[in-house]
Motif scaffolding. Structure first.
Motif, PDB file in Angstrom:
ATOM      1  N   PRO A 235       0.827  -1.207   0.000  1.00 52.49           N
ATOM      2  CA  PRO A 235       0.000   0.000   0.000  1.00 52.49           C
ATOM      3  C   PRO A 235       0.865   1.262   0.000  1.00 52.49           C
ATOM      4  O   PRO A 235       2.012   1.246   0.466  1.00 52.49           O
ATOM      5  N   LYS A 236       0.295   2.346  -0.503  1.00 48.50           N
ATOM      6  CA  LYS A 236       0.993   3.629  -0.530  1.00 48.50           C
ATOM      7  C   LYS A 236       0.142   4.714   0.097  1.00 48.50           C
ATOM      8  O   LYS A 236      -1.087   4.667   0.043  1.00 48.50           O
ATOM      9  N   VAL A 237       0.817   5.682   0.685  1.00 52.00           N
ATOM     10  CA  VAL A 237       0.163   6.894   1.169  1.00 52.00           C
ATOM     11  C   VAL A 237       0.752   8.072   0.412  1.00 52.00           C
ATOM     12  O   VAL A 237       1.973   8.220   0.326  1.00 52.00           O
ATOM     13  N   PHE A 238      -0.129   8.886  -0.166  1.00 54.99           N
ATOM     14  CA  PHE A 238       0.282  10.078  -0.911  1.00 54.99           C
ATOM     15  C   PHE A 238      -0.047  11.324  -0.110  1.00 54.99           C
ATOM     16  O   PHE A 238      -1.053  11.370   0.618  1.00 54.99           O
ATOM     17  N   PHE A 239       0.793  12.340  -0.248  1.00 52.42           N
ATOM     18  CA  PHE A 239       0.502  13.658   0.310  1.00 52.42           C
ATOM     19  C   PHE A 239      -0.454  14.336  -0.666  1.00 52.42           C
ATOM     20  O   PHE A 239      -0.113  14.596  -1.818  1.00 52.42           O
ATOM     21  N   THR A 240      -1.686  14.588  -0.222  1.00 57.12           N
ATOM     22  CA  THR A 240      -2.755  15.018  -1.124  1.00 57.12           C
ATOM     23  C   THR A 240      -2.377  16.248  -1.931  1.00 57.12           C
ATOM     24  O   THR A 240      -2.668  16.330  -3.134  1.00 57.12           O
ATOM     25  N   GLU A 241      -1.728  17.206  -1.311  1.00 54.98           N
ATOM     26  CA  GLU A 241      -1.401  18.458  -2.002  1.00 54.98           C
ATOM     27  C   GLU A 241      -0.567  18.223  -3.247  1.00 54.98           C
ATOM     28  O   GLU A 241      -0.687  18.946  -4.236  1.00 54.98           O
ATOM     29  N   CYS A 242       0.269  17.173  -3.226  1.00 52.11           N
ATOM     30  CA  CYS A 242       1.110  16.874  -4.393  1.00 52.11           C
ATOM     31  C   CYS A 242       0.286  16.366  -5.573  1.00 52.11           C
ATOM     32  O   CYS A 242       0.705  16.480  -6.730  1.00 52.11           O
ATOM     33  N   LEU A 243      -0.883  15.774  -5.284  1.00 46.52           N
ATOM     34  CA  LEU A 243      -1.765  15.314  -6.350  1.00 46.52           C
ATOM     35  C   LEU A 243      -2.686  16.428  -6.834  1.00 46.52           C
ATOM     36  O   LEU A 243      -3.083  16.441  -8.006  1.00 46.52           O
ATOM     37  N   PRO A 252       5.130  12.856  -7.154  1.00 50.77           N
ATOM     38  CA  PRO A 252       4.331  13.191  -5.969  1.00 50.77           C
ATOM     39  C   PRO A 252       4.885  12.526  -4.720  1.00 50.77           C
ATOM     40  O   PRO A 252       5.350  11.385  -4.754  1.00 50.77           O
ATOM     41  N   LEU A 253       4.843  13.253  -3.624  1.00 53.41           N
ATOM     42  CA  LEU A 253       5.351  12.747  -2.355  1.00 53.41           C
ATOM     43  C   LEU A 253       4.505  11.571  -1.881  1.00 53.41           C
ATOM     44  O   LEU A 253       3.288  11.686  -1.739  1.00 53.41           O
ATOM     45  N   SER A 254       5.148  10.424  -1.657  1.00 52.27           N
ATOM     46  CA  SER A 254       4.417   9.223  -1.245  1.00 52.27           C
ATOM     47  C   SER A 254       5.327   8.318  -0.435  1.00 52.27           C
ATOM     48  O   SER A 254       6.544   8.517  -0.375  1.00 52.27           O
ATOM     49  N   LEU A 255       4.729   7.319   0.187  1.00 50.57           N
ATOM     50  CA  LEU A 255       5.468   6.337   0.973  1.00 50.57           C
ATOM     51  C   LEU A 255       4.817   4.982   0.828  1.00 50.57           C
ATOM     52  O   LEU A 255       3.595   4.848   0.985  1.00 50.57           O
ATOM     53  N   SER A 256       5.612   3.962   0.520  1.00 48.20           N
ATOM     54  CA  SER A 256       5.115   2.588   0.487  1.00 48.20           C
ATOM     55  C   SER A 256       5.129   2.019   1.900  1.00 48.20           C
ATOM     56  O   SER A 256       6.114   2.168   2.635  1.00 48.20           O
ATOM     57  N   ASP A 293       0.846   5.683  12.356  1.00 47.56           N
ATOM     58  CA  ASP A 293       0.756   7.137  12.399  1.00 47.56           C
ATOM     59  C   ASP A 293       1.677   7.715  11.329  1.00 47.56           C
ATOM     60  O   ASP A 293       2.832   7.281  11.199  1.00 47.56           O
ATOM     61  N   LEU A 294       1.169   8.677  10.576  1.00 48.55           N
ATOM     62  CA  LEU A 294       1.928   9.288   9.492  1.00 48.55           C
ATOM     63  C   LEU A 294       2.364  10.698   9.861  1.00 48.55           C
ATOM     64  O   LEU A 294       1.602  11.458  10.467  1.00 48.55           O
ATOM     65  N   THR A 295       3.577  11.048   9.481  1.00 44.69           N
ATOM     66  CA  THR A 295       4.090  12.397   9.698  1.00 44.69           C
ATOM     67  C   THR A 295       4.932  12.793   8.493  1.00 44.69           C
ATOM     68  O   THR A 295       5.309  11.941   7.676  1.00 44.69           O
ATOM     69  N   THR A 296       5.199  14.081   8.366  1.00 41.59           N
ATOM     70  CA  THR A 296       6.140  14.569   7.353  1.00 41.59           C
ATOM     71  C   THR A 296       7.335  15.173   8.059  1.00 41.59           C
ATOM     72  O   THR A 296       7.219  15.732   9.159  1.00 41.59           O
ATOM     73  N   GLU A 297       8.498  15.044   7.429  1.00 29.95           N
ATOM     74  CA  GLU A 297       9.732  15.575   8.007  1.00 29.95           C
ATOM     75  C   GLU A 297      10.574  16.182   6.902  1.00 29.95           C
ATOM     76  O   GLU A 297      10.715  15.593   5.818  1.00 29.95           O
ATOM     77  N   GLY A 298      11.119  17.354   7.149  1.00 30.78           N
ATOM     78  CA  GLY A 298      11.970  18.025   6.165  1.00 30.78           C
ATOM     79  C   GLY A 298      13.433  17.831   6.481  1.00 30.78           C
ATOM     80  O   GLY A 298      13.863  18.029   7.615  1.00 30.78           O
ATOM     81  N   GLN A 306       6.890   9.768   6.842  1.00 29.35           N
ATOM     82  CA  GLN A 306       7.302   8.687   7.716  1.00 29.35           C
ATOM     83  C   GLN A 306       6.073   8.003   8.309  1.00 29.35           C
ATOM     84  O   GLN A 306       5.060   8.661   8.589  1.00 29.35           O
ATOM     85  N   ALA A 307       6.161   6.685   8.463  1.00 33.02           N
ATOM     86  CA  ALA A 307       5.080   5.896   9.063  1.00 33.02           C
ATOM     87  C   ALA A 307       5.610   5.202  10.303  1.00 33.02           C
ATOM     88  O   ALA A 307       6.607   4.469  10.231  1.00 33.02           O
TER      89      ALA A 307
END
Length: 443
Positions: A235-243, A252-256, A293-298, A306-307
């Motif tokens: 499964p993948k999670v996409f950052f909606t704004e990138c789509l 697009p920013l995503s994570l498997s 839990d999902l987070t974003t990190e710069g 990150q998951a």
């Protein structure tokens, strides 16, 4: 004098729109926007009205419902969804639902009156999937040949039609602060993001080598979960704004997510970065659940998703594998197994077990307020989420035996949906046609 000024101050605070809006957001996941809905008066009035309806539903008995049944040459009714009456509506709006028919038509129904108020023309191909956007009174369908259509369920013609070059297997409609959008998952692993109602392509991304069966937007619209049921898909999670705002030449920013054979997924209504996945492991098809839990990190000018695994567990081997699941606050999971309904913590600790059906539960429907179960014997049970202590729990509310008046067993799986004013169920006594059973609270 000081006491008088103090009372005036606290009265003013108690009537504050931001206060009541925040209360609504905390209690109901669908209250996500800063503006009031058309026809609304105040957020306080909405809070009090919604709470009152919840109490009526929680205490309702079978005799408190007005029963209507739509019979006739309806064909076999498939997917259904509320077109209005559920979600963030603060006026006295009617409960309207849409149903898909095997006669290649889309129907709209006034639940309280028990009447069909609109039907589409007969389509060239069978309608396979349905999504609605209740805030805009719009319905979206996709047929066997890949034709995506937008309906206002008032006019004969569609608002827009888009013919896809590949079969579409999942639909997700959602409303953001930037406007409404429709996402479509295809048999070739692509995810299309389209404007509403025009159906203009905003972005296209190839997510997998295989079909996209699951497509869910998080309650805060920040994340898109995508997966297929193929055992080789992660499964993948996409950052909606990138789509929604694609950048040329940038992926697009995503994570498997490191979990194959995912068969269900649910976002937590109130913990909007938390998702729970149901999966089947190894050849024995043992069912398990993982909560992330999902987070974003710069880092170095780049952003990463990150998951973090919060909890995971497997069901006992002897337990019949569930087909359906749902979540509440992000700390509990509800699922069916045989005739039983189970509520467990995300780590697998049993919290509640219910046995209100004599036969196997064949359908489970869950939202942030309600849980409905239907059985092969055409009985239906209503539960509501209650918050008390560390975990929310389920309150058993009402049991409806033999949905409708006919006790003939259903030929197909009965399924049900509800809002705070109504319950709608589809049963099929004969193989050629369904019955739409509508219950409205006599308030």
């Amino acid at each position: 004098m000081w006491s008088s000024h103090c009372c005036q101050y606290w009265n003013k605070v108690a009537e504050s729109e931001p206060l009541w809006r925040n209360l609504c957001r905390r209690k109901w996941s669908f209250c996500t926007f800063s503006h009031r809905c058309p026809g609304a008066q105040t957020w306080k009035q909405y809070f009090l009205k919604q709470t009152r309806q919840e109490r009526w539903m929680a205490s309702a008995k079978p005799e408190n419902f007005v029963y209507k049944a739509a019979v006739g040459n309806l064909g076999i009714l498939g997917p259904m969804a509320y077109l209005s009456g559920s979600g963030p509506t603060m006026d006295e709006e009617k409960s309207i639902i849409c149903t898909v028919s095997s006669k290649r038509m889309l129907f709209a129904w006034d639940v309280r009156e028990g009447t069909m108020i609109w039907s589409s023309p007969v389509q060239q191909s069978s309608i396979m999937h349905l999504a609605t956007l209740p805030q805009m009174h719009l319905a979206f369908t996709v047929d066997l040949k890949g034709a995506i259509k937008v309906w206002n369920c008032q006019d004969e013609d569609t608002l827009a039609t888009l013919i896809m070059s590949q079969a579409c297997l999942s639909l997700e409609a959602f409303l953001t602060k930037d406007g409404p959008f429709l996402m479509v998952g295809t048999c070739e692993g692509d995810i299309y993001t389209l404007t509403v109602p025009e159906l203009k392509t905003v972005s296209k991304v190839n997510a997998f080598k295989y079909r996209v069966d699951l497509l869910y937007c998080s309650p805060d619209k920040r994340w898109i979960f995508a997966s297929g049921t193929h055992e080789c898909i992660l499964p993948k999670v996409f950052f909606t704004e990138c789509l929604l705002r694609p950048s040329e030449g940038r992926t697009p920013l995503s994570l498997s997510l490191p979990l194959s054979s995912c068969c269900r997924a649910c976002w937590a209504p109130r913990r909007t970065n938390r998702v729970t996945l149901m999966f089947q492991k190894d050849a024995l098809k043992k069912t398990g659940f993982t909560t992330l839990d999902l987070t974003t990190e710069g880092t170095g000018g780049r952003t990463f998703i990150q998951a973090h695994e919060v909890a995971s567990f497997l069901l006992p081997v002897h337990m019949e594998s569930p087909i359906w699941m749902g979540v509440s606050d992000g700390n509990t999971i509800v699922f069916e197994s045989g005739p039983y309904l189970f509520l467990v913590s995300i780590s697998g600790h049993l919290l509640q077990r219910f046995e209100y059906h004599d036969k196997t539960i064949c359908n489970l429907w869950v939202d942030s307020l309600h849980v409905l179960t239907t059985s092969v014997d055409d009985s239906l049970h209503v539960y509501m989420w209650e918050e008390e202590g560390r975990y929310p729990y389920l309150r058993s509310c009402c049991h409806l035996e033999h949905i409708g008046s006919d006790q003939t067993p259903s030929c197909y799986v009965p399924k049900a949906i509800c809002d705070n004013k109504s319950i709608v169920c589809v049963v099929s006594r004969i193989r050629e046609s369904s019955i739409l059973v509508m219950y409205s609270l006599n308030m």
